[in-house]
Design a protein around this motif. Structure first.
Motif: not given
Length: 384
Positions: A93-105, A139-144, A149-151
């Motif tokens: 369940f995602a909570r990320y709002a930035t790319k860095a947070q997405a990678i960390a999650e 755009t931000t959600n797509d980036r995140n 998924m890459q991580e």
């Protein structure tokens, strides 16, 4: 998408009955079930019943949420699903709002999945439906999502995005031949919804014979969540599968006609939430209520993938989502003042929770009990 097919035998042995989409063609199928701590402990016998009597092929279990929460039932769910011969997948369940947070999650989810025993080659989807994502641009959600998924691929898992039908290609891009989309139509029968996506979640209230409570069920429109494999394992009673799927569709029609229920409560927001002109994410925004705002409500409803409450205002009403449609209060703190319910003869954790817009697990937990605790007429339970 990252197709990783090594060690796929670990993902489970069975795809039930031929995976032809002609099976039970007039009714949405119960191909996949997703479970989390909200469903409590699930035994191997329950998963075998889902497989044999309802035609379930795969189970997707909650692994983690945000950057710290680990689902306490992930490991037992993974082990018991595999023991039942079903394909196993996971979701975060995602909570990320930035790319860095997405990678960390993604790193947190991947490590948690490994520790819980999710096998290499399984899908580890990102569940994107939080207020954090709602506050971002497409755009931000797509980036995140891409970063997540890459991580995740680095851990040997395949990836996908779960979101609601109203968010797909509005709040984020969901390309053809990807995606797990939630949309609960009044009539599920007669149309293959989201046929170009991997999966369509068509109910959050499905019932199984030996399991307690309601479950999220999905129809698989590809073999992505069953690792592109087939198996000779079949349901013990194909006619029961047909009948049970038909029955689930009828129940969906009844349950999906959501109704407002009385809810006189006072909440304090723990995050900023948009106040809207209607109970829909497509409704116009009146204002954004900041964290720590006190909100008094008079009604609540479950619809469109969210739990909504109505706030009486000087002129008319405002509507805000308190969390996803599993009845949890994701964006609010506990009420300013406590409200109690006196247990009556015939009451159960389930009936009291449903009547007051809660999950039975939340209701039991806030009263210092579990859903297996016995309650007696005259007991007082906190319901806010």
């Amino acid at each position: 998408m990252h197709q990783i097919k090594s060690k796929l035998l670990l993902t489970g042995a069975a795809v039930i009955v031929a995976f032809s989409f002609g099976l039970n063609a007039n009714a949405a199928r119960m191909d996949m079930v997703d479970v989390s701590n909200n469903n409590g402990y699930m035994s191997t016998a329950e998963y075998v019943s889902m497989r044999n009597e309802f035609g379930v092929k795969a189970v997707t279990v909650k692994i983690s949420e945000g950057g710290t929460y680990k689902d306490p039932y992930a490991a037992s769910n993974i082990a018991n699903v595999q023991a039942a011969g079903l394909y196993i997948n996971g979701y975060h369940f995602a909570r990320y709002a930035t790319k860095a947070q997405a990678i960390a999650e993604a790193d947190f989810a991947g490590q948690t999945a490994k520790a819980a025993g999710l096998p290499v080659g399984a899908v580890l989807a990102t569940d994107v439906e939080s207020q954090e994502a709602n506050n971002q641009t497409k755009t931000t959600n797509d980036r995140n999502n891409t970063a997540f998924m890459q991580e995740i691929a680095k851990f040997g898992y395949r990836s996908d995005i779960y979101t609601s039908g109203s968010w797909a290609n509005n709040k984020m891009t969901i390309k053809g031949k990807t995606g797990w989309i939630a949309s609960y139509p009044y009539v599920a029968t007669g149309k293959n919804w989201y046929s170009t996506n991997h999966a369509w979640q068509w109910s959050s209230t499905a019932k199984f014979r030996i399991s307690y409570g309601g479950f999220d069920v999905s129809q698989l429109n590809s073999t992505y969540y069953t690792a592109d494999q087939k198996s000779s394992v079949k349901p013990t009673d194909p006619s029961a599968v047909h009948q049970n799927n038909q029955t689930a569709n009828k129940h969906q029609q009844a349950n999906s006609s959501a109704k407002w229920v009385k809810e006189s409560k006072t909440y304090t927001l723990k995050t900023a939430v948009k106040l809207r002109t209607g109970a829909s994410t497509s409704s116009s925004v009146i204002t954004t209520l900041p964290a720590e705002t006190t909100v008094k409500t008079d009604q609540a409803i479950i619809q469109g993938g969210y739990r909504w409450v109505r706030q009486p205002r000087f002129s008319g009403y405002g509507y805000l989502a308190t969390g996803p449609a599993n009845n949890t209060l994701e964006y609010v703190k506990i009420s300013v003042s406590n409200t109690y319910y006196t247990v009556k003869s015939g009451d159960s954790w389930w009936s009291i929770a449903q009547r007051n817009g809660l999950s039975m697990y939340s209701l039991a937990h806030q009263n210092g009990k579990s859903i297996y605790s016995t309650i007696y007429p005259g007991n007082k339970l906190q319901i806010n």
